[in-house]
Design an enzyme around this catalytic site. Structure first.
Site, PDB file in Angstrom:
ATOM      1  N   GLU A 175       1.041  -1.170  -0.046  1.00  0.00           N
ATOM      2  CA  GLU A 175      -0.239   0.051   0.051  1.00  0.00           C
ATOM      3  C   GLU A 175       0.962   1.180   0.031  1.00  0.00           C
ATOM      4  OE1 GLU A 175       0.346  -2.295   2.099  1.00  0.00           O
ATOM      5  OE2 GLU A 175      -0.755  -1.760   4.120  1.00  0.00           O
ATOM      6  N   CYS A 208       2.330   1.380   7.681  1.00  0.00           N
ATOM      7  CA  CYS A 208       1.648   1.792   6.556  1.00  0.00           C
ATOM      8  C   CYS A 208       0.541   2.740   6.984  1.00  0.00           C
ATOM      9  CB  CYS A 208       0.793   0.717   5.911  1.00  0.00           C
ATOM     10  SG  CYS A 208       2.188  -0.161   4.673  1.00  0.00           S
TER      11      CYS A 208
END
Ligand code: THU
Length: 133
Positions: free
Chosen positions: A55, A91
């Site tokens: 991501e 993330c």
């Protein structure tokens, strides 16, 4: 671009994963306001901490094409997990800096399950640039 198309693209992005150590492929896509889709997959390294998550690579890919936080409208993350994949803490921190706080984040797996959330939900009380002032 509808939700199912984006989920399909995130699952497809798993094929770009370089994950010989974990054998855990993560695919991700980010959609921009003007309809562009940027993909990312996790890229590992024999020096383990140097690996990069899927991501983050998708978001960095969008930034490398000139897009900014306010241009991003949907983020999808896909992995082969029992429940829709849960993004790691690193993330979440990066998403909180580079992705709008109220924009949808779709977590999914290969079983057709998905969960829609936001970074506000995933990382409440985030550390931000404001804290450095
Ligand atoms: N991984 C991601 O790509 N995203 C996450 O949010 C969780 C973990 C990757 C990192 C590593 O390559 C593999 O999955 C196993 O942790």
């Amino acid at each position: 671009m509808n939700k199912n198309d984006l989920i399909r693209k995130a699952i497809d992005a798993r094929s770009l994963s370089y994950s010989p150590y974990s054998h855990f492929a993560v695919g991700s896509v980010v959609l921009t306001k003007d309809g562009k889709v940027f993909a990312g997959a996790n890229i590992e390294n024999s020096s383990y901490p140097l690996g990069m998550c899927g991501e983050r690579n998708a978001i960095y890919n969008a930034y490398m094409h000139g897009y900014k936080k306010e241009d991003l409208v949907c983020l999808v993350i896909a992995a082969d997990t029992d429940e829709p994949v849960s993004p790691c803490g690193a993330c979440r921190q990066v998403i909180s800096e580079l992705y709008p706080e109220d924009a949808p984040i779709i977590l999914t797996n290969l079983k057709g399950q998905d969960k829609e959330t936001t970074i506000k939900e995933l990382l409440p009380y985030a550390f931000t640039g404001e804290d450095l002032k």
